[in-house]
Design a protein around this motif. Structure first.
Motif, short mmCIF file in Angstrom:
data_model
loop_
_atom_site.label_atom_id
_atom_site.label_comp_id
_atom_site.label_asym_id
_atom_site.label_seq_id
_atom_site.Cartn_x
_atom_site.Cartn_y
_atom_site.Cartn_z
N CYS A 173 42.54 27.81 37.71
CA CYS A 173 42.53 28.38 36.38
C CYS A 173 43.43 29.66 36.35
CB CYS A 173 41.37 28.51 35.48
SG CYS A 173 41.60 28.62 33.74
N HIS A 202 42.23 32.56 33.79
CA HIS A 202 40.61 32.69 34.67
C HIS A 202 41.05 33.25 36.09
CE1 HIS A 202 38.48 30.13 34.50
NE2 HIS A 202 37.45 30.72 35.57
N CYS A 236 40.22 24.11 30.88
CA CYS A 236 39.32 24.94 32.00
C CYS A 236 37.35 25.24 31.96
CB CYS A 236 39.81 26.30 31.91
SG CYS A 236 39.01 27.29 33.15
N GLY A 270 36.12 26.44 33.40
CA GLY A 270 35.72 28.41 33.96
C GLY A 270 35.56 29.47 31.99
N CYS A 271 36.40 28.77 31.60
CA CYS A 271 36.93 30.23 30.56
C CYS A 271 37.14 29.65 29.65
CB CYS A 271 38.02 30.72 31.00
SG CYS A 271 39.02 30.28 30.31
N VAL A 279 39.58 27.79 27.30
CA VAL A 279 40.74 27.67 27.31
C VAL A 279 41.14 26.30 27.39
CG1 VAL A 279 41.81 28.09 29.26
CG2 VAL A 279 43.03 28.12 27.71
ZN ZN Z 1 39.49 29.44 32.94
#
Ligand code: ZN
Length: 633
Positions: free
Chosen positions: A41, A44, A62, A64-65, A67
């Motif tokens: 990503c 992040h 994403c 993970g974060c 977005v």
């Molecule tokens: Zn991310």
């Protein structure tokens, strides 16, 4: 926002832009995985890729974060551009010509932009070259503002009186009406003949919009005249709205997108910002002589993921920091507060103690909640008494109510519990009990009442920043639970058959609110129906959704398109969805009947069972006749 570029053009640009190529073009390593693509990503820090890209759907997300978005969102985030500017940029890249819709005001605005551009250069020349500006030059010298930085911020001097500006207007072919519209020269008052130069004899800072175009001026007085205002600003004009111009954002945006954590420095004053930039802190911005508003936060959000507030260390500065911090929380942006040594502002600290001391302050910045707790406790005679702890924790919860990000709220609540030496469960319990209506500024107001026993005076915040209603995103609301699986699957189906208006009559007649249990599902159905009519993309929903709902939508967008897999026609699949939705609705009615057995309830129970069986088994023509509000009467 896109009202000035036809929707069909935006769509053409979107379709023509390959999202995988676009993302790769930013030097991001994209790999094939399953049916799509993954990458580490860019928004992040991570070592294993959780950034998923769907080439067919032109969409990224994403895990993970969180977005996500389209090609436009990606360019917006990477380059800190507005939606329109991202569209224009991609249009150039893929060779689509944009014919912006006719706008009768556009010509007038173009003239105003040109006027400000030329005037800013003229004021700059006056500062550098005229004898009259000696005091202004001496002032800048005394403030240690010289050379390149004055160029970068286009600092100038406005000669006294009406004559120089009238001559200038004549030379550059602007009318006095245009000078008046810009607020630079004001027409004579009744009984007088002289025009009034708003900034005459003042040092001026040029205010530029996000694209770097001069749109307004802010003039500082150079004499000790106690009757005159220290600063005067341009009035609002067709090209300048105080509430959405952030001072120096044009210069800072590029640095912010490259900064670790994409963190912006937010100051109170223009001089503070200029000093920050002069000392290498090029991510600094300030609001334009007004309180920070929701619009300011939205502007900043385009390039920044977090913010650190560096306000004056006095009481007024603390209150401003809490109020501003509340606006960031409400927008789901992590915000920290740096505490300056007493009596210092960023300008004085940087000049007196240098960049290292300022960096120390930034490094030591606390979360907004820690800052709130500390500020309130400092005002308590006995901070560890039960009533003090109660007051402080109530203010903390008040502030957390406005936070739209559940993850952030949770983290901040744990931090508050630690600072107050309370079990986090206790805060949770009180949080759940709190009324649903709250206000971004109530925490700041709490500080005010505790410190001086009065409400904060009317400095304007009440009429600002009400764009985000905290009540809409309440944690306790059932809307925060995801829709039932069947409804989500139905939403997926709708996305797979976006703009298929042959399905519209069925959806309009049978996918009614009475059988949809979740507000989110209703929203998607409504948007789908509108999309069939006006051709708007369902994804345009993404821009307005709060984070939780956006997460559900992302899940839908990233699910595989099943439309090609089934041998059944779209219509047949829709029939099945509608049958299921109605069956569920009848089951809910049945389940809601009183448990005791009376002739009436037994009859109803039986009727409902028959109905369910017929909805499931009858041919569509017969089954669909059952699907009406009469069913529940
Ligand atoms: Zn991310």
């Amino acid at each position: 926002m896109s009202s000035r570029i036809p929707e069909s053009t935006v769509e053409e640009i979107r379709v023509r832009t390959d999202i995988v190529d676009l993302i790769s073009s930013y030097g991001i390593q994209v790999k094939r995985a399953g049916g799509g693509y993954v990458a580490c990503c860019p928004f992040h820090h991570e070592k294993t890729p959780s950034f998923h890209i769907s080439r067919e759907k032109g969409f990224f997300h994403c895990f993970g974060c969180g977005v996500s978005g389209t090609v436009f969102t990606f360019v917006q985030k990477q380059e800190g551009l507005s939606f329109l500017d991202a569209v224009r940029k991609l249009a150039r890249q893929c060779g689509v010509t944009i014919r912006e819709k006719e706008d009768p005001e556009a010509g007038k605005r173009a003239r105003l932009y040109a006027l400000h551009e030329e005037l800013a250069a003229f004021f700059r020349r006056c500062l550098l070259q005229t004898k009259e500006a000696a005091a202004a030059r001496a002032y800048l010298e005394s403030r240690d503002l010289t050379g390149d930085i004055c160029d970068r911020f286009c600092i100038g001097y406005v000669p006294k009186g009406e004559a120089p500006l009238k001559r200038w207007a004549e030379k550059y072919k602007f009318t006095l009406e245009e000078m008046a519209e810009a607020g630079v020269l004001l027409p004579p008052r009744q009984g007088f003949t002289n025009w009034y130069s708003r900034f005459g004899g003042r040092l001026v800072f040029t205010i530029r919009d996000r694209a770097g175009r001069p749109v307004a001026f802010s003039g500082r007085i150079l004499t000790d005249d106690k009757k005159a205002a220290k600063y005067v600003n341009s009035p609002e004009t067709p090209i300048f709205k105080k509430s959405n111009v952030l001072f120096a954002l044009d210069l800072a945006a590029g640095s912010i997108t490259k900064a670790t954590r994409r963190e912006a420095i937010v100051c109170e004053g223009q001089i503070d910002v200029i000093r920050c930039h002069a000392c290498g802190f090029t991510t600094a911005v300030a609001s334009q002589g007004t309180a920070f508003t929701v619009e300011h936060v939205q502007q900043l959000k385009r390039c920044a993921d977090s913010a650190v507030l560096v306000f004056d260390g006095d009481k007024a500065g603390q209150k401003a920091a809490l109020r501003t911090g509340g606006e960031f929380l409400a927008a789901g942006i992590p915000v920290r507060v740096a505490t300056l040594p007493p009596g210092e502002d960023p300008d004085s600290l940087l000049r007196g103690k240098g960049p290292a001391a300022f960096q120390d302050c930034l490094d030591g910045a606390k979360s907004i909640i820690a800052f709130l707790v500390e500020t309130l406790r400092a005002g308590e005679a006995d901070p560890s008494s039960i009533d003090a702890v109660t007051r402080v924790s109530r203010a903390v919860l008040d502030m957390l109510k406005t936070c739209t990000s559940a993850v952030m709220r949770e983290a901040l609540m744990e931090e508050a519990a630690r600072l107050l030496h309370l079990p986090v469960a206790a805060l949770h319990e009180d949080f759940a009990k709190m009324g649903r209506q709250t206000n971004a500024r109530s925490a700041a107001r709490e500080v005010a009442t505790m410190e001086d026993g009065s409400m904060p005076s009317g400095d304007g915040p009440e009429c600002q920043g009400d764009g985000i209603s905290a009540g809409d995103h309440d944690a306790a609301s059932p809307a925060n639970n995801p829709p039932p699986r069947r409804e989500l699957a139905f939403c997926e189906f709708l996305f797979d058959h976006e703009h298929d208006s042959s399905l519209l009559p069925l959806v309009e007649t049978y996918a009614v609110d009475a059988v949809l249990t979740h507000p989110f599902t209703r929203l998607v159905v409504k948007a789908w129906r509108e999309g069939c009519v006006d051709g708007n993309r369902l994804e345009s929903l993404l821009d307005d959704l709060p984070p939780v709902e956006r997460g559900w939508l992302n899940g839908i967008l990233l699910s595989d398109d099943k439309s090609g897999l089934s041998e059944l026609s779209a219509e047949r699949i829709l029939h099945d969805f509608l049958r299921q939705l109605w069956v569920e609705a009848v089951r809910r009615r049945q389940g809601a009947l009183p448990a005791d057995s009376t002739p009436e309830t037994d009859m109803l129970r039986l009727n409902y069972s028959t109905c369910i069986r017929r909805l499931q088994r009858d041919a569509w023509g017969k089954a669909s006749r059952l699907m009406s509000a009469d069913l529940f009467s």
